[in-house]
Design a protein around this motif. Sequence first.
Motif, PDB file in Angstrom:
ATOM      1  N   GLY A 117       0.818  -1.206   0.000  1.00 16.55           N
ATOM      2  CA  GLY A 117       0.000   0.000   0.000  1.00 16.55           C
ATOM      3  C   GLY A 117       0.846   1.249   0.000  1.00 16.55           C
ATOM      4  O   GLY A 117       2.034   1.225  -0.362  1.00 16.55           O
ATOM      5  N   THR A 118       0.240   2.345   0.425  1.00 12.96           N
ATOM      6  CA  THR A 118       0.903   3.653   0.394  1.00 12.96           C
ATOM      7  C   THR A 118       0.847   4.301   1.766  1.00 12.96           C
ATOM      8  O   THR A 118      -0.186   4.262   2.433  1.00 12.96           O
ATOM      9  CB  THR A 118       0.241   4.577  -0.642  1.00 12.96           C
ATOM     10  OG1 THR A 118       0.346   3.975  -1.943  1.00 12.96           O
ATOM     11  CG2 THR A 118       0.919   5.942  -0.677  1.00 12.96           C
ATOM     12  N   LYS A 119       1.947   4.878   2.160  1.00 14.15           N
ATOM     13  CA  LYS A 119       2.026   5.614   3.422  1.00 14.15           C
ATOM     14  C   LYS A 119       2.340   7.074   3.105  1.00 14.15           C
ATOM     15  O   LYS A 119       3.260   7.377   2.341  1.00 14.15           O
ATOM     16  CB  LYS A 119       3.146   5.021   4.301  1.00 14.15           C
ATOM     17  CG  LYS A 119       3.105   5.490   5.738  1.00 14.15           C
ATOM     18  CD  LYS A 119       1.909   4.919   6.476  1.00 14.15           C
ATOM     19  CE  LYS A 119       1.953   5.271   7.958  1.00 14.15           C
ATOM     20  NZ  LYS A 119       0.739   4.823   8.656  1.00 14.15           N
ATOM     21  N   LEU A 120       1.579   7.986   3.694  1.00 12.07           N
ATOM     22  CA  LEU A 120       1.774   9.421   3.464  1.00 12.07           C
ATOM     23  C   LEU A 120       2.779  10.013   4.451  1.00 12.07           C
ATOM     24  O   LEU A 120       3.048   9.435   5.502  1.00 12.07           O
ATOM     25  CB  LEU A 120       0.437  10.152   3.588  1.00 12.07           C
ATOM     26  CG  LEU A 120      -0.672   9.716   2.626  1.00 12.07           C
ATOM     27  CD1 LEU A 120      -1.958  10.478   2.924  1.00 12.07           C
ATOM     28  CD2 LEU A 120      -0.251   9.930   1.180  1.00 12.07           C
ATOM     29  N   TRP A 121       3.311  11.174   4.099  1.00 13.10           N
ATOM     30  CA  TRP A 121       4.152  11.975   4.990  1.00 13.10           C
ATOM     31  C   TRP A 121       5.363  11.188   5.514  1.00 13.10           C
ATOM     32  O   TRP A 121       5.587  11.095   6.719  1.00 13.10           O
ATOM     33  CB  TRP A 121       3.340  12.530   6.165  1.00 13.10           C
ATOM     34  CG  TRP A 121       2.211  13.425   5.751  1.00 13.10           C
ATOM     35  CD1 TRP A 121       0.887  13.097   5.719  1.00 13.10           C
ATOM     36  CD2 TRP A 121       2.307  14.778   5.281  1.00 13.10           C
ATOM     37  NE1 TRP A 121       0.152  14.169   5.269  1.00 13.10           N
ATOM     38  CE2 TRP A 121       0.998  15.212   5.003  1.00 13.10           C
ATOM     39  CE3 TRP A 121       3.360  15.666   5.091  1.00 13.10           C
ATOM     40  CZ2 TRP A 121       0.717  16.494   4.536  1.00 13.10           C
ATOM     41  CZ3 TRP A 121       3.088  16.936   4.614  1.00 13.10           C
ATOM     42  CH2 TRP A 121       1.787  17.342   4.353  1.00 13.10           C
ATOM     43  N   CYS A 122       6.127  10.632   4.599  1.00 11.36           N
ATOM     44  CA  CYS A 122       7.303   9.834   4.959  1.00 11.36           C
ATOM     45  C   CYS A 122       8.565  10.670   4.741  1.00 11.36           C
ATOM     46  O   CYS A 122       9.097  10.733   3.629  1.00 11.36           O
ATOM     47  CB  CYS A 122       7.347   8.553   4.140  1.00 11.36           C
ATOM     48  SG  CYS A 122       5.925   7.477   4.378  1.00 11.36           S
ATOM     49  N   SER A 123       9.033  11.301   5.790  1.00 12.50           N
ATOM     50  CA  SER A 123      10.151  12.239   5.675  1.00 12.50           C
ATOM     51  C   SER A 123      11.464  11.517   5.404  1.00 12.50           C
ATOM     52  O   SER A 123      11.835  10.576   6.109  1.00 12.50           O
ATOM     53  CB  SER A 123      10.277  13.065   6.960  1.00 12.50           C
ATOM     54  OG  SER A 123       9.107  13.816   7.187  1.00 12.50           O
ATOM     55  N   LEU A 124      12.154  11.975   4.365  1.00 11.95           N
ATOM     56  CA  LEU A 124      13.489  11.495   3.996  1.00 11.95           C
ATOM     57  C   LEU A 124      13.519  10.004   3.657  1.00 11.95           C
ATOM     58  O   LEU A 124      14.554   9.355   3.804  1.00 11.95           O
ATOM     59  CB  LEU A 124      14.506  11.790   5.111  1.00 11.95           C
ATOM     60  CG  LEU A 124      14.833  13.260   5.369  1.00 11.95           C
ATOM     61  CD1 LEU A 124      15.865  13.361   6.480  1.00 11.95           C
ATOM     62  CD2 LEU A 124      15.338  13.943   4.115  1.00 11.95           C
ATOM     63  N   ALA A 125      12.418   9.484   3.177  1.00 17.49           N
ATOM     64  CA  ALA A 125      12.377   8.056   2.862  1.00 17.49           C
ATOM     65  C   ALA A 125      13.421   7.673   1.814  1.00 17.49           C
ATOM     66  O   ALA A 125      13.899   6.537   1.797  1.00 17.49           O
ATOM     67  CB  ALA A 125      10.986   7.667   2.381  1.00 17.49           C
ATOM     68  N   GLY A 126      13.774   8.601   0.950  1.00 14.85           N
ATOM     69  CA  GLY A 126      14.756   8.311  -0.077  1.00 14.85           C
ATOM     70  C   GLY A 126      16.190   8.335   0.404  1.00 14.85           C
ATOM     71  O   GLY A 126      17.101   7.916  -0.330  1.00 14.85           O
TER      72      GLY A 126
END
Length: 342
Positions: A117-126
């Motif tokens: 699925g999708t998770k919102l507001w994922c800071s610095l995931a990259g």
Amino acid sequence: MRVESNVRPSGLRSDLADSAGAVNGDARRALVLASGLASIPYAGEGCTAQLFDTLSTLAAADLTAARVAEAHLDALAILHQAGRPARPDQTWGVFAAEGPGTALTATRTGDRWRLDGTKLWCSLAGLLSHALVTAHVVGAAGDRGRRLFAVDLRHPGVTAHDDVWVARGLSEVTSGPVDFVAVTADAVGDQGWYLRRPGFAWGGIGVAAVWWGGAVGVARTLYAAAERRPPDQIGLAHLGAVDLAVTGSRLAIAAAAAAIDAGEADGSAGSLLAARVRGIVARSVDEVIFHVGHALGPAPLALDARHAQRVADLQLYVRQHHAERDDAALGEMLVTRGSAPW
């Protein structure tokens, strides 16, 4: 890269402030700094004031440094509470926001779990190596509920959408959605543990300590201007109002640290304390930005890059406080107590 004058802290640890100042809005440098803070104490173990002071010191110098460090340290604290210490070479975030129209589900696969699925507001995931992620368990009725999972973000099924982040504040702390496709994960705690643990409320106060540090950085611009040129009566009034806002928040955070270490901030008491402190600090941030802007006019926003960026960063970050909605939630806590709280 951001450059400009940096108002020096007084009474704060200069080495930490220097390190944060050198981050200068660069997320990769912020991660390097955050990964070197493993010796900072956890909340609730007798030195909570040191933790909050560290976060505010970083924020007064550079909000990107503090924003990244707060999330990393919060994740380490959660793992510590769960008895699952992180390795020194790992960088962590916490992805726990919920939003309409998206869902992240977890399905048990033997001893481990699969996230889709999708998770919102994922800071610095990259940029991070790992994250703690909340997901909704699907499967047998006894397993259903919201649960926390540890995820290796280098898994090929993880896709971060950094391109949707257009914010001018905290511009390098990209916080876009992340897609998970058959991503292997490990459960951290049982259903609901993430929200039940005492550290959940304490982590919210840690965020407020960062907001407060950012407000201190903005306030120092006003004080430095008063040192260069004696203010008139209006300028003095703005300076006094800023001092009241900054000092009031400092006292609230200090009292919260003492309450946490005294065992007086568990359960509903911790939730009430966090709601009060976050509300006090968020209101102080708005007041500081207002008074500094009215006292100094457009010049520092137009000509001082560090000040202009700090204001933009802080205005975005403090909106994690949901203003009147969070005030209403606090009011509901109060009326359910059954007696006047003052």
